[in-house]
Design a protein around this motif. Structure first.
Motif, PDB file in Angstrom:
ATOM      1  N   ARG A 624       0.821  -1.213   0.000  1.00  0.00           N
ATOM      2  CA  ARG A 624       0.000   0.000   0.000  1.00  0.00           C
ATOM      3  C   ARG A 624       0.857   1.265   0.000  1.00  0.00           C
ATOM      4  N   LYS A 625       1.906   1.273   0.810  1.00  0.00           N
ATOM      5  CA  LYS A 625       2.756   2.462   0.891  1.00  0.00           C
ATOM      6  C   LYS A 625       3.386   2.766  -0.464  1.00  0.00           C
ATOM      7  N   THR A 626       3.864   1.749  -1.143  1.00  0.00           N
ATOM      8  CA  THR A 626       4.487   1.940  -2.460  1.00  0.00           C
ATOM      9  C   THR A 626       3.478   2.491  -3.451  1.00  0.00           C
ATOM     10  N   MET A 627       2.262   1.936  -3.453  1.00  0.00           N
ATOM     11  CA  MET A 627       1.234   2.431  -4.367  1.00  0.00           C
ATOM     12  C   MET A 627       0.833   3.862  -4.019  1.00  0.00           C
ATOM     13  N   ARG A 628       0.776   4.164  -2.731  1.00  0.00           N
ATOM     14  CA  ARG A 628       0.413   5.514  -2.313  1.00  0.00           C
ATOM     15  C   ARG A 628       1.448   6.531  -2.808  1.00  0.00           C
ATOM     16  N   GLN A 637      10.863   3.699  -3.004  1.00  0.00           N
ATOM     17  CA  GLN A 637      11.865   2.648  -2.926  1.00  0.00           C
ATOM     18  C   GLN A 637      11.110   1.324  -2.879  1.00  0.00           C
ATOM     19  N   VAL A 638      11.189   0.560  -3.959  1.00  0.00           N
ATOM     20  CA  VAL A 638      10.421  -0.682  -4.058  1.00  0.00           C
ATOM     21  C   VAL A 638      11.033  -1.718  -3.120  1.00  0.00           C
ATOM     22  N   VAL A 645       7.663  -7.885  -9.637  1.00  0.00           N
ATOM     23  CA  VAL A 645       7.846  -6.482  -9.992  1.00  0.00           C
ATOM     24  C   VAL A 645       6.935  -6.089 -11.148  1.00  0.00           C
ATOM     25  N   ALA A 646       6.639  -7.041 -12.031  1.00  0.00           N
ATOM     26  CA  ALA A 646       5.821  -6.744 -13.206  1.00  0.00           C
ATOM     27  C   ALA A 646       4.423  -6.269 -12.813  1.00  0.00           C
TER      28      ALA A 646
END
Length: 662
Positions: A624-628, A637-638, A645-646
């Motif tokens: 969620r944090k990455t999408m946000r 930072q993934v 990853v795709a």
């Protein structure tokens, strides 16, 4: 065999019977009394529980609280965790019982090990490590797929008092290098490759690149050659099969270690970029896991159990390897996926073929199965007559997924909530003692040993049904982290500095009037919409109840007027695909209306994206944090733990441009 610990350590007689497994049912009142006593008298409660472990020198002291916040369990006791997991069962009559079942649909192989056979393999590899110069306290990094050698290597380290650090097979070189540099292993154990449903993943080139980047170099690298893609070995590389030949090595015996000595270090991603090494002690962990396996999960010695996780995660450490073997149960090691190896009935086939009485997996695995088999038709193709309980943890269990699994399987579906840091459940329905009434959306009551409180921003305890930060009053029970690897200061700063005397879980939620804990999501996933604090969990719960939704995630995105507004990403069930833009818009309208009806207009949900999949970690946690951050136009930072990853790449444009579909 451990004698009674001390004359001063006592628990009420009826509770002792439960701790020893002599009784099978409690009333709810008795269980709540047991919880209260475990917090009020941790010495008595955990002193009795320690009787289920064999000690070389039984502890005279149960809890050392002389240096808070650094608490230590059984400080003067010595034991060996491998002895407790293997040797004592062979000695006491379980030599011919199956200890480990390896089931690998991706290679088309199955293999079983009795307790005697597993002990032989572990003692031999412990001898290999000894001959390679590994001594008590040295570290060994294990970078392996889900194969028996991973379990053997872990237990071999425990046998000689070495500290293992398991890193997911296939982890990127940079992340592996960071862990090698921090742990400074004498030996690295790896394989030539890992096997996914659609491809072979070469491990050796990634390991070589990690070592090239690392400032620390191990003395030796042991490689398990897999026939799918053997690796070319270098000067310091050694072949597992050659080292393990009976003529090449003498088995190693068990090395006594202090209960406070580390058993393993397991790394989690850190907010500063440097991974955090969660330390697990030997004695407290052994006691807690042995107690939990019978009393919480209701798995008895001699029974088979399947944990659908990975040994790279804490769930794999605790409930694929240590807890079932400490108990004398049979554990199933699975090299495959919940779907696609070959279909969404893979888990049911495992349970049927191996006679498992219970399964532990992540809600995301059940949602993946539900997406492809929404009616649960594949369940009926397998004999699940021995199966009695499904346990789920790792990601919030939404009520719709709970209901689907309950209906499809016809057995209790038990939520449990815990963390890498705690090593075993914080909140759970303790079916080994009694089954409490189930409240969908709650993992039930705190388990004995955990004093769970919900605090506001000032550190004051809030009332029933009021959301806040979920914390645990110190000291935490045995088996939880005593510190971070070589970093006491970071341990205090990360977990203990926000509220004095409390461990900060990082999760938000509430406790209802009955004491049931509802975990609504990470505290940084709480939305602040025009001054109203909303948990993503409540919005996701409303969305997941729609019959077309397989799984969903809600993120909060920056809004110049309201501060934040919610945005939903929804994955549909198989067969629920919409035809045409009009149907898609109608479904979006239904979902928005559903949230408005169940959560209220204050939720202000306007945006729903229909997507093919959600990005997750390998343990099933949705990013969620990455999408946000992507939706806010930032470059996140993934996390290194991302499963695919795709999937995230496919969402980048959707999150940035607002098209609404992908």
């Amino acid at each position: 065999m451990c004698p009674n610990l001390t004359a001063g350590v006592r628990v009420v007689e009826r509770s002792r019977l439960y701790l020893d497994g002599a009784m099978t049912a409690m009333t709810e009142e008795e269980y709540r009394d047991l919880m209260a006593r475990s917090v009020a008298d941790p010495d008595g409660f955990w002193g009795e529980a320690a009787g289920q472990i064999d000690w070389f020198h039984p502890p005279r002291q149960v809890l050392d609280g002389s240096d808070p916040p650094f608490y230590r369990w059984y400080p003067d006791g010595t034991l060996n965790v491998c002895y407790n997991a293997l040797d004592r069962h062979v000695i006491k009559g379980r030599a011919d019982q199956t200890a480990l079942v390896y089931d690998s649909p991706v290679t088309g192989t199955q293999r079983s090990y009795t307790y005697a056979e597993l002990l032989d393999q572990v003692a031999r590899f412990a001898g290999v490590l000894r001959d390679l110069g590994v001594t008590k306290g040295d570290r060994v990094v294990i970078y392996l797929p889900m194969i028996p050698e991973a379990v053997i290597a872990m237990l071999a380290c425990a046998r000689i008092g070495a500290v293992h650090s398991v890193v997911f097979g296939g982890f990127a070189p940079a992340e592996l290098a960071a862990r090698i540099e921090d742990a400074q292993p004498v030996v690295v154990v790896s394989a030539s490759c890992g096997i996914e449903p659609t491809r072979v993943v070469p491990y050796k080139p990634m390991l070589d690149e990690a070592l090239r980047r690392s400032g620390h170099q191990p003395d030796h690298v042991v490689i398990i050659q897999r026939e799918q893609e053997p690796a070319e070995l270098g000067e310091r590389d050694l072949d597992w099969a050659e080292l393990m030949h009976p003529d090449a090595v003498a088995p190693a015996g068990c090395v006594p270690v202090a209960a406070t000595d580390p058993l393993y270090v397991l790394y989690t991603s850190g907010t500063t970029g440097k991974p955090k090494g969660i330390v697990r002690d030997s004695g407290g962990y052994a006691v807690a896991l042995r107690w939990s396996m019978t009393n919480l999960y209701d798995v008895q010695p001699g029974e088979a159990w399947f944990c659908g996780s990975d040994v790279g995660w804490v769930v794999g450490h605790s409930y694929i390897v240590y807890a079932p073997l400490l108990t004398g149960a049979t554990t199933i090691l699975y090299e495959g996926k919940p779907v696609g190896t070959p279909d969404a009935g893979a888990f049911w086939r495992l349970l049927s073929e191996h006679g498992a009485v219970a399964m532990f997996t992540a809600p995301t695995a059940i949602r993946a199965i539900k997406k492809l088999d929404p009616a649960g038709d594949l369940v009926g193709q397998h004999d699940l007559s021995a199966f009695r309980t499904l346990f789920l943890a790792g990601e919030r269990l939404d009520p719709d997924t709970w209901q689907w699994a309950s209906d499809a399987l016809g057995v209790p579906v038990i939520d449990n909530w815990w963390q890498t840091e705690t090593g075993w459940p914080i909140v759970m329905n303790p079916v080994g003692l009694l089954q409490l009434p189930i409240k969908p959306g709650s993992a039930s009551l705190p388990v004995p040993g955990y004093d769970v409180r919900v605090l506001d921003e000032r550190g004051e305890e809030v009332g029933a049904d009021t959301e806040g930060a979920i914390c645990i009053r110190l000291p935490m029970p045995p088996g939880t982290l005593p510190t971070l690897w070589q970093d006491d200061e970071r341990y205090v700063a990360s977990y203990l500095s926000t509220f004095e005397g409390y461990y900060l879980t990082g999760d938000g939620g509430y406790v209802d009037a009955d004491g049931y804990v509802f975990v609504m999501g990470r505290t940084d996933d709480v939305l602040n919409v025009a001054g109203h604090r909303l948990s993503t969990g409540s919005l996701e719960e409303a969305l997941a109840g729609h019959p077309a939704v397989a799984e969903c995630a809600v993120i909060g995105v920056t809004d110049p007027l309201k501060g934040q507004v919610p945005r939903a990403l929804v994955v549909l069930k198989a067969g629920a695909a919409t035809d045409g833009e009009g149907a898609t818009e109608a479904l979006r309208d239904e979902l928005v209306a559903r949230v408005r009806s169940e959560v209220g207009a204050v939720a202000a949900l306007r945006r729903v994206d229909i997507v093919e999949a959600l990005p997750k970690t390998r343990s099933g946690k949705i990013l969620r944090k990455t999408m946000r951050e992507l939706a806010d136009g930032r470059t996140p930072q993934v996390p290194s733990t991302i499963e695919d990853v795709a999937v995230l790449e496919a969402l980048r444009d959707v999150l940035k441009d607002g098209s609404g579909t992908s």
